[in-house]
Design a protein around this motif. Sequence first.
Motif, PDB file in Angstrom:
ATOM      1  N   GLU A 139       0.835  -1.199   0.000  1.00 48.38           N
ATOM      2  CA  GLU A 139       0.000   0.000   0.000  1.00 48.38           C
ATOM      3  C   GLU A 139       0.874   1.255   0.000  1.00 48.38           C
ATOM      4  O   GLU A 139       0.564   2.239  -0.664  1.00 48.38           O
ATOM      5  CB  GLU A 139      -0.926   0.005   1.224  1.00 48.38           C
ATOM      6  CG  GLU A 139      -2.088  -0.990   1.141  1.00 48.38           C
ATOM      7  CD  GLU A 139      -1.668  -2.437   1.412  1.00 48.38           C
ATOM      8  OE1 GLU A 139      -0.486  -2.665   1.771  1.00 48.38           O
ATOM      9  OE2 GLU A 139      -2.509  -3.341   1.280  1.00 48.38           O
ATOM     10  N   ILE A 140       1.978   1.166   0.784  1.00 47.54           N
ATOM     11  CA  ILE A 140       2.883   2.333   0.829  1.00 47.54           C
ATOM     12  C   ILE A 140       3.462   2.597  -0.562  1.00 47.54           C
ATOM     13  O   ILE A 140       3.463   3.716  -1.053  1.00 47.54           O
ATOM     14  CB  ILE A 140       4.006   2.100   1.855  1.00 47.54           C
ATOM     15  CG1 ILE A 140       3.401   2.034   3.264  1.00 47.54           C
ATOM     16  CG2 ILE A 140       5.039   3.212   1.772  1.00 47.54           C
ATOM     17  CD1 ILE A 140       4.358   1.568   4.331  1.00 47.54           C
ATOM     18  N   TYR A 141       3.917   1.516  -1.221  1.00 48.59           N
ATOM     19  CA  TYR A 141       4.470   1.700  -2.572  1.00 48.59           C
ATOM     20  C   TYR A 141       3.431   2.298  -3.502  1.00 48.59           C
ATOM     21  O   TYR A 141       3.725   3.155  -4.329  1.00 48.59           O
ATOM     22  CB  TYR A 141       4.943   0.352  -3.142  1.00 48.59           C
ATOM     23  CG  TYR A 141       6.232  -0.147  -2.545  1.00 48.59           C
ATOM     24  CD1 TYR A 141       6.935   0.630  -1.624  1.00 48.59           C
ATOM     25  CD2 TYR A 141       6.762  -1.370  -2.902  1.00 48.59           C
ATOM     26  CE1 TYR A 141       8.104   0.172  -1.064  1.00 48.59           C
ATOM     27  CE2 TYR A 141       7.932  -1.834  -2.351  1.00 48.59           C
ATOM     28  CZ  TYR A 141       8.600  -1.066  -1.430  1.00 48.59           C
ATOM     29  OH  TYR A 141       9.768  -1.503  -0.886  1.00 48.59           O
ATOM     30  N   GLU A 142       2.209   1.807  -3.329  1.00 42.58           N
ATOM     31  CA  GLU A 142       1.126   2.292  -4.179  1.00 42.58           C
ATOM     32  C   GLU A 142       0.978   3.810  -4.039  1.00 42.58           C
ATOM     33  O   GLU A 142       0.901   4.537  -5.029  1.00 42.58           O
ATOM     34  CB  GLU A 142      -0.174   1.574  -3.763  1.00 42.58           C
ATOM     35  CG  GLU A 142      -1.415   2.003  -4.510  1.00 42.58           C
ATOM     36  CD  GLU A 142      -1.478   1.429  -5.915  1.00 42.58           C
ATOM     37  OE1 GLU A 142      -0.887   0.366  -6.138  1.00 42.58           O
ATOM     38  OE2 GLU A 142      -2.103   2.058  -6.772  1.00 42.58           O
ATOM     39  N   THR A 143       0.982   4.282  -2.754  1.00 43.68           N
ATOM     40  CA  THR A 143       0.784   5.723  -2.541  1.00 43.68           C
ATOM     41  C   THR A 143       2.033   6.517  -2.888  1.00 43.68           C
ATOM     42  O   THR A 143       1.937   7.613  -3.451  1.00 43.68           O
ATOM     43  CB  THR A 143       0.453   6.011  -1.060  1.00 43.68           C
ATOM     44  OG1 THR A 143       0.263   4.769  -0.394  1.00 43.68           O
ATOM     45  CG2 THR A 143      -0.764   6.873  -0.919  1.00 43.68           C
ATOM     46  N   VAL A 144       3.189   5.978  -2.542  1.00 41.37           N
ATOM     47  CA  VAL A 144       4.400   6.788  -2.690  1.00 41.37           C
ATOM     48  C   VAL A 144       4.901   6.811  -4.130  1.00 41.37           C
ATOM     49  O   VAL A 144       5.335   7.849  -4.624  1.00 41.37           O
ATOM     50  CB  VAL A 144       5.512   6.288  -1.746  1.00 41.37           C
ATOM     51  CG1 VAL A 144       6.770   7.106  -1.933  1.00 41.37           C
ATOM     52  CG2 VAL A 144       5.042   6.372  -0.305  1.00 41.37           C
ATOM     53  N   PHE A 145       4.838   5.653  -4.797  1.00 41.47           N
ATOM     54  CA  PHE A 145       5.411   5.619  -6.149  1.00 41.47           C
ATOM     55  C   PHE A 145       4.366   5.597  -7.254  1.00 41.47           C
ATOM     56  O   PHE A 145       4.391   6.405  -8.167  1.00 41.47           O
ATOM     57  CB  PHE A 145       6.317   4.395  -6.303  1.00 41.47           C
ATOM     58  CG  PHE A 145       7.508   4.425  -5.400  1.00 41.47           C
ATOM     59  CD1 PHE A 145       8.502   5.365  -5.592  1.00 41.47           C
ATOM     60  CD2 PHE A 145       7.622   3.542  -4.344  1.00 41.47           C
ATOM     61  CE1 PHE A 145       9.591   5.411  -4.758  1.00 41.47           C
ATOM     62  CE2 PHE A 145       8.716   3.580  -3.497  1.00 41.47           C
ATOM     63  CZ  PHE A 145       9.710   4.519  -3.702  1.00 41.47           C
ATOM     64  N   LYS A 164       0.973   6.088  -7.457  1.00 41.91           N
ATOM     65  CA  LYS A 164       0.004   7.164  -7.661  1.00 41.91           C
ATOM     66  C   LYS A 164       0.638   8.448  -8.183  1.00 41.91           C
ATOM     67  O   LYS A 164       0.162   9.015  -9.171  1.00 41.91           O
ATOM     68  CB  LYS A 164      -0.757   7.425  -6.350  1.00 41.91           C
ATOM     69  CG  LYS A 164      -1.760   6.316  -6.050  1.00 41.91           C
ATOM     70  CD  LYS A 164      -3.101   6.859  -5.576  1.00 41.91           C
ATOM     71  CE  LYS A 164      -4.091   5.736  -5.395  1.00 41.91           C
ATOM     72  NZ  LYS A 164      -4.253   5.353  -3.978  1.00 41.91           N
ATOM     73  N   PRO A 165       1.731   8.923  -7.533  1.00 42.05           N
ATOM     74  CA  PRO A 165       2.345  10.154  -8.067  1.00 42.05           C
ATOM     75  C   PRO A 165       2.743  10.007  -9.526  1.00 42.05           C
ATOM     76  O   PRO A 165       2.573  10.936 -10.316  1.00 42.05           O
ATOM     77  CB  PRO A 165       3.570  10.347  -7.185  1.00 42.05           C
ATOM     78  CG  PRO A 165       3.257   9.635  -5.936  1.00 42.05           C
ATOM     79  CD  PRO A 165       2.385   8.494  -6.299  1.00 42.05           C
TER      80      PRO A 165
END
Lengths: 463, 642
Positions: B569-575, B577-578
Amino acid sequence: MTTLLYTTCLGLFCMLAEVLNLRKLLIPAVILGLSAIFVVNMQQWGITTPASIGSVSLSHMVKMDNFAIAFSGLAIVISILIFVLAANYYKDDQNHISDYLSIMVFVLCGALVMFSYNNMAMLFLGIEILSISLYIMAGSRRFDTRSNESGMKYFLMGAFASGFLLFGIALIYGASGTFELEGITKYIAAGEVAPMFYLGVTLLLFAMLFKVSAVPFHFWSPDVYEGAPALITAFMSTLVKVAAFAALYRLFSHCLGGTMYYVEPLLIIVTGATIIVGNVTALSQINVKRILAYSGIAHAGYMLLGVLSSQTNAASSVFFYAAAYAIATVGLFALAIMTFKSNFSENVDAFNGLAKKNPVAAALISIFMLSLAGIPPFAGFLGKYYIFSEAIRNGYVTLTLFAVINSIIAVYYYLKVIIAMYSQPANDKPMVVHPTYMVVAIICAAATIGLTLVPDMLMQILK
Amino acid sequence: MNDNMIQDTLLVTPALLVSLLPLIGFLINGLFGKFLPKSVTGWIAALAILGSFICSVTLFNGLNSTSSLNIDIFNWIAFSNINITFGFLIDPLTITMLLVVTGIGFLIHLYSIGYMHDDEGYTRFFTYLNLFIFFMLLLVMGNNYLVMFIGWEGVGLCSYLLIGFWFKNESYNNAAKKAFVMNRVGDLGFLLGMFFMLFYFGSIDYSTVANQAQTLAPNSALLITITMLLFVGAMGKSAQLPLFTWLPDAMAGPTPVSALIHAATMVTAGIYMIVRSNILFSLAPTTLTFILIVGVATSVFAAVIGLLQNDIKKVLAYSTVSQLGLMFAALGLGAFSSGMFHVVTHAFFKALLFLGAGSVIHALHGEQDIRKMGGLGKYIKVTYITFLLASLAISGFPFLSGFFSKDEILAHAFEQNKTIWVILSISSFITAFYMFRLVFLTFFGNFRGTEETKKHIHESPITMTLPLIVLCILAVVGGLLGLPEVFHVQHVFSTYLSSVTEGSAQYLVHHEKVSHATEIALMSFAGIGAIVVILFAYNKYVKQNALPADEVELTGLNKVISNKFYVDEIYETVFVKPITVLSDLFLVLVDKLIIDLAVNATAWIVATTGKTMRLLQTGNTGFYVFAMIIGMMVLLIIRLFI
């Protein structure tokens, strides 16, 4: 020398086959014969003893050096592939098969002379043997007006070029007093070069540029390619083009290197013009044979870069380029002929939806197109890479940049066919597949990919 | 190493055959598989690998541990002053990997013949599997980094194809894509590392690079850059923090694939690469420390996640990540041969665990949730016993293979840094716990699935159980290859590899060797600790019959662990999505507005020129000749007067 002798004998055998009633066996026999000649040719590799027949030395006339042997090998391989195609192409024209084949073998003879000439007279002879045979072949479909027009045009314009060629040789002879390449080299090296000699060199160059279809001597090639029978077009755009180039390269690497500084500005202009006219004009063509004719003109421009670099032993690069170009073109023609015949049309739309009708053929055509466009990982890319890096090493940076930009333009017309195959709806004409065409195409595709796996092998042979 | 190089012509043929046989198998099945009966294709593939294994054994017998065989097959690419050959280097390190890859590879092919027999993609499966082995062999046999890189990319491709083998399932496809993309991130590091080597050393031959590197000052910026970049490649391929999330997802592939590619062979490529460049790495202590930290962190992190997974294959996947972390920790400590030793023993028991899991899944017709298993020991005896022994081996039960290889790494840690030793010990106890949680929940107690499934539980066919038995023997006795010095015997494995690793010894910091008494104490501690943990797990899951709770019921830390620390989930938001937002922005602003306009304008100009030039081609021969003459005149005038 033995290569040439045996090939000539093979040509004579083809003519006799008519009398002996061997038509059915003729093509296998010719392929077998050429394969044997290929072996004999390669056996001469590295042998430096001058050519001779019995005790008569021929070294003043021909010289079978490694350059000649390598190109002869390539030419024989191309011819074999074309003859395999001929088996099916001429299956409804058995009455003239022995004439066609013998004339095509004589074209090869002419090419062999053009690879190995050591004398201006031999150069002229080679070119004429090749050209006259081709005039006949271009017009060989007697009841087709387009074929007649093609042969006639080629002959008329070729006659002009031969005139320049002879006049050029005459002026060179007049100045230097010799026909032999070594003698002429010595004459240039001696330093006192008559103005007449330069004029001779320029005329000779123009004639050769005509043969390789460089701008502004290219007008014949689209019309002739379009009108000639497709198989002969394949022959012209591969074997003949390679032969003309090798002859031109040999002229400058073996003989006229000393006058390079004089013709250099001309060659640069012609090279640039050839590249851009070939590529840009091809964009708006819809006939595939014409596209390939203009593509051939553009490729001639790239190979002229190699000729410009001839003083630093660019033979390997030119050889690699020629091999990559010729093999991809033969393969392409094999499949194009099949498509033309199935659709009764030679336009790009004949390829519409081919990917659905015959995915293998479509994939193979894509490989050839991409290789010709110079896209990795196919051989055409490495060919361009070597030619361009050779040119840059010789300081032709601007010209090379120009060539690179043009090769991007070229992607457009190569992709045009691929797009037709993959994203246009298929028409209802079934694709008639014949195994000989597929075999040739698969061999060519394997070579197109294979060459990139071992580029260094080919690059080392002419070092 | 150059001094020992011999050109033993007798060994060239087997060396070439090792790599060619799988390729031939691939070509036969790939090109003509359609026309062959189904059963034949599997055997063709398996026999190709068997042949390859036999050749590997020949090489093993033919080369003693101090020699190496360098075969330059052809000159491949020659640029101005760079010459890259396509060639093989056969030395003890390569042979070790060859034996593991082809040996275990053959067993897994054999297993797959049984496991995949009902699958409609049977032939395709074996085609990919052979192709994988071919690339894996290229990876370990190449004599320069480029050949290794081809293998590296090739195995990545095969991994992608096999994870997404059941491509009709969208989530499997996504898992395959994830693996591919994450590996690409690592590959970029590898590529950049090669470019650096080419640029500064002018070569990417192993021996030349090693020699050139030794002329530089230790720990120089260049060496650190190169080794860091290479390690980034290794992080991707060997699933280390932070590039590990693809490996658990990769379990979407058929189980034999998980065993072969995602446990025994491909994922150890990163370790192989570092051991292959051990001189380079030992000259860059900073990188080694970094590797140590990453390895230790991964080892603990993955082990903790493993505690609360309920999918039999996911548990094994996290355990693989954890064990790979342990191997990297060994490399970080400079114990290259210990790392390799654990690669080998791990290959035995982890392949066995996966195949055992496959056999369980096979028996239960696709069930993978351990909460729906239980009591299987009674029904599938061979699977049960082999799986149990493998679990004991990975947990570090005394005198099984894992015990010795782990102990060796722990001893090195103890020598150099007590903290590292403590963390690694904890990680290995956690391993013992979750492995036995798995064993007890699967094979002990009562069956918790449906009656319908229970009726159909059956032992697997011989082609599947035979590999289990062979691997089980290896997992049990494999440790004998590396008996510690305490037992007054030679360490067979490290002696065999010594010619490969000795070059780096002089650059490593030497630590006081632990005394024999300490070593025995360490071993006893590890062994007894493992047994205690196993008993604890027994108490919890067999005596008390505890069952893992549903994910929704978990709270606090447990919930975080069960959700794998929310890394995805963190990767999803940090990498992710941006990047999506950014690419949308670029699409509108740069692509549509600027690029499209420029491109279309250029194309229009070129096309119009083309249409105009076409008009010159009139078809009139007279005009052509006229144009030719004009052209000649112009050229001559240019030549003469300008």
